[in-house]
Write a protein that holds these residues in place. Structure first.
Motif, PDB file in Angstrom:
ATOM      1  N   VAL A  72       1.447  11.313  -7.691  1.00  0.00           N
ATOM      2  CA  VAL A  72       1.325   9.886  -7.401  1.00  0.00           C
ATOM      3  C   VAL A  72       0.034   9.359  -8.018  1.00  0.00           C
ATOM      4  CG1 VAL A  72       1.202   8.149  -5.584  1.00  0.00           C
ATOM      5  CG2 VAL A  72       2.635  10.152  -5.279  1.00  0.00           C
ATOM      6  N   ARG A  73      -1.018  10.216  -7.974  1.00  0.00           N
ATOM      7  CA  ARG A  73      -2.291   9.777  -8.535  1.00  0.00           C
ATOM      8  C   ARG A  73      -2.162   9.538 -10.033  1.00  0.00           C
ATOM      9  NH1 ARG A  73      -6.064  13.935  -7.453  1.00  0.00           N
ATOM     10  NH2 ARG A  73      -5.952  13.239  -5.314  1.00  0.00           N
ATOM     11  N   ARG A  74      -1.378  10.382 -10.711  1.00  0.00           N
ATOM     12  CA  ARG A  74      -1.199  10.184 -12.149  1.00  0.00           C
ATOM     13  C   ARG A  74      -0.461   8.879 -12.439  1.00  0.00           C
ATOM     14  NH1 ARG A  74      -1.104  15.735 -12.332  1.00  0.00           N
ATOM     15  NH2 ARG A  74       1.101  15.946 -11.867  1.00  0.00           N
ATOM     16  N   LEU A  75       0.424   8.500 -11.544  1.00  0.00           N
ATOM     17  CA  LEU A  75       1.185   7.260 -11.756  1.00  0.00           C
ATOM     18  C   LEU A  75       0.352   6.038 -11.409  1.00  0.00           C
ATOM     19  CD1 LEU A  75       4.604   8.250 -10.186  1.00  0.00           C
ATOM     20  CD2 LEU A  75       4.045   8.066 -12.600  1.00  0.00           C
ATOM     21  N   ARG A  76      -0.492   6.201 -10.394  1.00  0.00           N
ATOM     22  CA  ARG A  76      -1.268   5.063  -9.906  1.00  0.00           C
ATOM     23  C   ARG A  76      -2.266   4.637 -10.977  1.00  0.00           C
ATOM     24  NH1 ARG A  76      -4.205   7.222  -5.742  1.00  0.00           N
ATOM     25  NH2 ARG A  76      -2.311   7.551  -4.540  1.00  0.00           N
ATOM     26  N   GLY A  77      -2.233   3.394 -11.320  1.00  0.00           N
ATOM     27  CA  GLY A  77      -3.131   2.932 -12.359  1.00  0.00           C
ATOM     28  C   GLY A  77      -2.431   2.900 -13.708  1.00  0.00           C
ATOM     29  N   ARG A  78      -1.614   3.925 -13.969  1.00  0.00           N
ATOM     30  CA  ARG A  78      -0.957   3.973 -15.266  1.00  0.00           C
ATOM     31  C   ARG A  78       0.415   3.290 -15.218  1.00  0.00           C
ATOM     32  NH1 ARG A  78      -1.362   7.851 -20.156  1.00  0.00           N
ATOM     33  NH2 ARG A  78      -0.202   6.424 -21.461  1.00  0.00           N
ATOM     34  N   GLU A  79       1.225   3.683 -14.252  1.00  0.00           N
ATOM     35  CA  GLU A  79       2.568   3.106 -14.136  1.00  0.00           C
ATOM     36  C   GLU A  79       2.576   1.922 -13.181  1.00  0.00           C
ATOM     37  OE1 GLU A  79       5.873   4.614 -15.208  1.00  0.00           O
ATOM     38  OE2 GLU A  79       4.491   5.229 -16.766  1.00  0.00           O
ATOM     39  N   MET A  80       1.735   2.023 -12.170  1.00  0.00           N
ATOM     40  CA  MET A  80       1.689   0.926 -11.198  1.00  0.00           C
ATOM     41  C   MET A  80       0.230   0.602 -10.903  1.00  0.00           C
ATOM     42  SD  MET A  80       2.974   3.054  -7.915  1.00  0.00           S
ATOM     43  CE  MET A  80       2.204   4.554  -7.384  1.00  0.00           C
ATOM     44  N   ALA A  81      -0.061  -0.688 -10.810  1.00  0.00           N
ATOM     45  CA  ALA A  81      -1.440  -1.093 -10.548  1.00  0.00           C
ATOM     46  C   ALA A  81      -1.413  -2.216  -9.540  1.00  0.00           C
ATOM     47  CB  ALA A  81      -2.105  -1.554 -11.826  1.00  0.00           C
ATOM     48  N   MET A  82      -2.556  -2.450  -8.930  1.00  0.00           N
ATOM     49  CA  MET A  82      -2.583  -3.411  -7.835  1.00  0.00           C
ATOM     50  C   MET A  82      -3.749  -4.385  -7.984  1.00  0.00           C
ATOM     51  SD  MET A  82      -1.935  -2.579  -3.935  1.00  0.00           S
ATOM     52  CE  MET A  82      -2.068  -3.809  -2.660  1.00  0.00           C
ATOM     53  N   ILE A  83      -3.497  -5.615  -7.622  1.00  0.00           N
ATOM     54  CA  ILE A  83      -4.550  -6.630  -7.553  1.00  0.00           C
ATOM     55  C   ILE A  83      -4.727  -6.981  -6.080  1.00  0.00           C
ATOM     56  CG2 ILE A  83      -5.269  -8.912  -8.283  1.00  0.00           C
ATOM     57  CD1 ILE A  83      -3.127  -8.740 -10.450  1.00  0.00           C
ATOM     58  N   PHE A  84      -5.958  -6.931  -5.607  1.00  0.00           N
ATOM     59  CA  PHE A  84      -6.197  -7.182  -4.192  1.00  0.00           C
ATOM     60  C   PHE A  84      -6.629  -8.612  -3.954  1.00  0.00           C
ATOM     61  CE2 PHE A  84      -6.665  -2.719  -4.908  1.00  0.00           C
ATOM     62  CZ  PHE A  84      -5.998  -2.156  -3.842  1.00  0.00           C
ATOM     63  N   GLN A  85      -6.587  -8.987  -2.673  1.00  0.00           N
ATOM     64  CA  GLN A  85      -6.903 -10.362  -2.314  1.00  0.00           C
ATOM     65  C   GLN A  85      -8.364 -10.685  -2.585  1.00  0.00           C
ATOM     66  OE1 GLN A  85      -5.820 -11.456   1.632  1.00  0.00           O
ATOM     67  NE2 GLN A  85      -7.079 -13.266   1.654  1.00  0.00           N
TER      68      GLN A  85
ATOM     69  N   LEU B 110       0.836  -1.197   0.000  1.00  0.00           N
ATOM     70  CA  LEU B 110       0.000   0.000   0.000  1.00  0.00           C
ATOM     71  C   LEU B 110       0.875   1.253   0.000  1.00  0.00           C
ATOM     72  CD1 LEU B 110      -2.803  -1.054   2.489  1.00  0.00           C
ATOM     73  CD2 LEU B 110      -2.917  -0.996   0.018  1.00  0.00           C
ATOM     74  N   ALA B 111       2.030   1.170   0.671  1.00  0.00           N
ATOM     75  CA  ALA B 111       2.936   2.324   0.712  1.00  0.00           C
ATOM     76  C   ALA B 111       3.465   2.629  -0.683  1.00  0.00           C
ATOM     77  CB  ALA B 111       4.089   2.052   1.668  1.00  0.00           C
ATOM     78  N   ILE B 112       3.810   1.590  -1.439  1.00  0.00           N
ATOM     79  CA  ILE B 112       4.317   1.816  -2.788  1.00  0.00           C
ATOM     80  C   ILE B 112       3.243   2.480  -3.644  1.00  0.00           C
ATOM     81  CG2 ILE B 112       5.225   0.716  -4.870  1.00  0.00           C
ATOM     82  CD1 ILE B 112       6.270  -1.534  -3.055  1.00  0.00           C
ATOM     83  N   MET B 113       2.014   2.016  -3.485  1.00  0.00           N
ATOM     84  CA  MET B 113       0.913   2.573  -4.271  1.00  0.00           C
ATOM     85  C   MET B 113       0.500   3.958  -3.769  1.00  0.00           C
ATOM     86  SD  MET B 113      -0.065   0.460  -6.667  1.00  0.00           S
ATOM     87  CE  MET B 113      -1.729   0.914  -7.093  1.00  0.00           C
ATOM     88  N   GLY B 114       1.061   4.380  -2.643  1.00  0.00           N
ATOM     89  CA  GLY B 114       0.699   5.678  -2.098  1.00  0.00           C
ATOM     90  C   GLY B 114      -0.706   5.690  -1.515  1.00  0.00           C
ATOM     91  N   LEU B 115      -1.190   4.537  -1.100  1.00  0.00           N
ATOM     92  CA  LEU B 115      -2.582   4.475  -0.636  1.00  0.00           C
ATOM     93  C   LEU B 115      -2.729   4.776   0.849  1.00  0.00           C
ATOM     94  CD1 LEU B 115      -3.811   1.371  -2.637  1.00  0.00           C
ATOM     95  CD2 LEU B 115      -4.304   3.752  -3.086  1.00  0.00           C
TER      96      LEU B 115
END
Lengths: 408, 365
Positions: free
Chosen positions: B109-122, B73-78
């Protein structure tokens, strides 16, 4: 458990014979549990979720029966029905020779001392407003049992038995970690010295290191107290570790019921084979051996309208016409290994005349590596040749059974 | 720590494909994530460094509460979003493709989130909005970063659903999350995560809620997609079987810190930390007849408020008394190289470790 394990190690073939001699504690025949689906103002029944749809098995004294299957295959419902937490729709359950299928709540009460359950979720199964002492002593209160030396002393002894400290008596569930809570659940289940313990996913909510503690604890308690377990789990590695015999369920049916060694070394039902090939092995060197993996196509069909014939035929790579039309019976093909399949793996084909694959099977076979297909064809051909040369009584029986099921 | 991070570059040394140069795409340095609570400061992540290159997979393993998910979550800035954002203390550096994220402007960070980095949750059911169709949610994710009309975005959504193996994608695109099975839902979430071709994919226990047969399908899918898109993958799991299946590098976390890090072969063949031994020993295995008993790690995971002094693992470590004096109880061990690209934070001498592993642990596994 360790007792049987030793016999297992000594001689694989001797294991089923040894278990056969033991007394049958629980006998389940044609067990069904359907949940009605009601619709409309009049709440008319429009269908049913066939969670458990006709299963037969026996549990013998002192053994551990593992039940595995994917989510939705009915394994948890089965556990709840055999402990009579839910009423069966059909079939019969005999415990120590007594028919408990239709016993009333009051009639079941004396038997509750002998049949106990350990639940999956250690958070949901303990009342947060009760102390550990009152949770573990509840069985004594409800059954009106006065243990030697008083309830409190007995509860503290139980807490010690499962590896908790007697000082925990006055604490509340929220003060404990998941693993400790599961131990409390186990202490409660063991309070009245039950004969049969049904454990529904006892370790799946726990971390691996804690999981091993609980598995070892259950193992120790079994050899100490002579318990009989029915352990329901989806983790095939855990089931392999704890069970003497294993039942594999698919869509409310048992497709294979076998002693542990045969099941893991030579599974006969294609579903068992696929299920086991999918378990990740903690060994990076095995990664090259990915081709052994059998990927199943799609999802488990709905238990509201299960497929005709063999329920696995929609995803099986060996399915032929007979699989679509005729339901295979669960028959003992090898001593100690019961399978419900027309075209079993690692054994002689039960319906050799039927060779044309269904279209779905052809699609499914595309996901299976050629090596696996070739290997399984080779083994069944070899076994067929072997069987032809010496007609063993076991395979003759199986032949008869097959005839019967085809006639139906 | 910086010293270590530099040497840490070797961790990502290509094990399978030699052509990719070690150009760490994601680099985390001395990351600390602390949460002040009424009971005290929860040190969820306390000085963590690692890096991942494009096309590589890093698996983070550890017990619940060891800080795995907090790291992701820290990497994603969440952590900095909403009310929670006021209540977190973060320090250290997270470099993603040459940009530093810990001290970056939230908008960036918001511009990067989703575009450069994305997350799959449990749990895909709670990660998706129950009120919107799968298609709508994927379209939204795409249109946030791409200036296209709805029709094009919808076409892209169908294309992605098809790519992740959802049958009849042009029909299922209008389905709601509850109409999908667990495995299908997880596929849909992967489609949503990958719709913008992110270069970093973080998967937090992506298969834990799934059956083994479906798990095998999803792991295969992640592996194929990684090959196709060449993204860096950080996969968080507690299942060593999954790790052996998919990882290039492994990072073992305990009590908010890294206790061992190395290539997947190093960690499974020559593990150098008693906690890693414990994890390996407590796993029942399907591929062989295990000995009668499992070898569990005794005791309970540590509290992150009162992390044990010295080595956080010492209260549970069977070998804590071997090093002389009370060094295990007073001095916190730092990560030391124990082989090429292999690090371990343990006070045991290399000789002791090798002896214990080869004589006591390995034969029992």
């Amino acid at each position: 458990m360790s007792e049987t394990k030793k016999t297992d190690e000594a001689k694989t073939d001797a294991a089923p014979v040894a278990t056969d001699e033991r007394e049958v504690l629980l006998k389940v025949e044609g067990l069904k549990k359907h949940f009605p689906i009601r619709k409309g103002v009049l709440q008319r029944q429009v269908g049913a979720v066939k969670a458990v749809d006709g299963i037969d098995f026996e549990v013998r004294k002192g053994e551990t029966l593992g039940v595995v299957g994917e989510s939705g295959c009915g394994k948890s419902t089965m556990g709840r029905v055999i402990t009579r937490l839910q009423d069966p729709t059909g079939g019969s359950i005999h415990f120590e020779g007594q028919d408990i299928t239709r016993l009333s709540t009051a009639g079941m009460r004396p038997l509750r001392r002998d049949i106990q359950m350990i639940f999956q979720d250690p958070y949901g199964s303990l009342n947060p407003r009760h102390t550990i002492g009152s949770i573990v002593s509840a069985p004594f209160r409800l059954q009106g049992v006065e243990p030697e030396g008083g309830v409190k002393k007995e509860v503290q002894r139980l807490l010690e038995l499962v590896g908790l400290s007697p000082e925990h008596y006055n604490r509340y569930p929220h003060e404990f970690s998941g693993g400790q809570r599961q131990r409390i659940g186990i202490a409660r289940a063991l309070a009245l010295k039950p004969k049969l313990v049904v454990a529904d996913e006892p370790v799946s909510a726990l971390d691996v290191s804690i999981q091993a503690q609980v598995v070892n604890l259950m193992d120790d308690l079994q050899s100490e107290l002579g318990l009989t377990y029915v352990i329901i789990a989806h983790d095939l590695s855990v089931v392999r570790h704890v069970s003497d015999r294993i039942a594999v369920m698919y869509l409310g049916k048992i497709v294979e019921l076998s002693d542990r060694t045969s099941l893991y070394e030579a599974p006969m039902h294609p579903y068992t084979k696929a299920l086991m090939s999918a378990v990740p092995v903690p060994d990076p060197k095995r990664r090259g051996a990915k081709s052994e993996r059998i990927l199943l196509k799609g999802d488990v069909p709905s238990p509201i309208s299960p497929p005709s014939g063999c329920r696995f035929h929609t995803r099986c790579w060996k399915a032929t016409e007979i699989c679509r039309t005729t339901e295979p019976a669960l028959v003992e093909l090898k001593p100690g290994q019961q399978v419900a399949c027309h075209h079993p793996e690692n054994f002689e084909d039960q319906a050799p005349q039927d060779t044309v694959l269904l279209t779905v099977a052809k699609e499914a076979a595309e996901l299976v590596a050629d090596e696996v297909l070739a290997e399984s064809a080779a083994t069944s051909a070899a076994l067929k040749a072997e069987a032809a040369s010496e007609e063993t009584p076991a395979s003759a029986d199986a032949e008869d059974d097959r005839q019967e099921s085809t006639d139906k | 720590m910086t010293e270590l991070s530099k040497t840490g570059a070797a961790v990502g040394e290509p094990t399978s494909s030699p052509e990719s140069a070690p150009d760490a795409f994601l680099a985390v340095r001395d990351l600390k994530v602390h949460f002040p609570t009424d009971d005290g400061l929860v040190k969820s992540v306390d000085g963590l460094s690692f890096q991942v290159e494009k096309g590589k997979t890093l698996c983070i393993v550890g017990e619940s509460g060891s800080g795995k998910s907090v790291t992701s979550l820290a990497i994603m800035g969440l952590h900095r979003l909403g009310a929670r954002g006021k209540n977190v203390q973060m320090s250290g550096e997270i470099w993603l493709g040459g940009k530093e994220l810990v001290n970056a402007d939230p908008d960036e960070v918001r511009r990067l989130r989703g575009r450069e980095m994305a997350m799959i949750f449990q749990d895909p059911l709670s990660a998706m909005h129950p009120y919107y169709t799968i298609g709508n949610q994927i379209v939204e994710a795409y249109r946030v970063h791409h200036d296209v009309n709805k029709k094009t975005a919808r076409k892209r959504a169908i294309e992605m659903l098809d790519r992740v193996g959802i049958p009849e994608p042009d029909k299922r695109v209008d389905g709601y999350p509850h109409e999908f099975s667990g495995g299908m839902r997880q596929r849909a979430m992967i489609a949503m995560a990958l719709v913008n071709n992110p270069e970093l994919l973080i998967a937090d226990e992506p298969t834990t809620a799934l059956d083994v047969t479906v798990q095998a399908q999803i792991l295969d899918l992640i592996r194929d997609l990684q090959k196709e898109f060449g993204s860096a993958v950080v996969l968080i799991t507690h299942d060593l079987g999954v790790v052996a299946e998919i990882a290039d590098d492994v990072l073992v976390m305990y009590g908010g810190r890294c206790v061992e890090r190395g290539s997947v072969d190093d960690v499974f063949e020559r593990p150098q930390h008693p906690y890693t031994w414990g994890l390996l020993g407590s796993m029942p295995r399907i591929d062989r007849e295990t000995s009668d008993r499992l070898i569990p790690v005794k005791g309970q995971p540590p509290s992150l408020i009162n992390v044990p002094s010295g080595c956080a693992f010492h209260p549970r470590c069977p070998y804590a008394d071997i090093p002389k004096g009370d060094v295990t109880r007073t001095v916190r061990p730092e990560l030391q190289p124990v082989g090429s690209g292999h690090f371990s934070a343990c006070h045991l001498s290399p000789e002791d470790r090798t002896r214990i592993w080869t004589e006591e642990i390995a034969p029992k596994l």
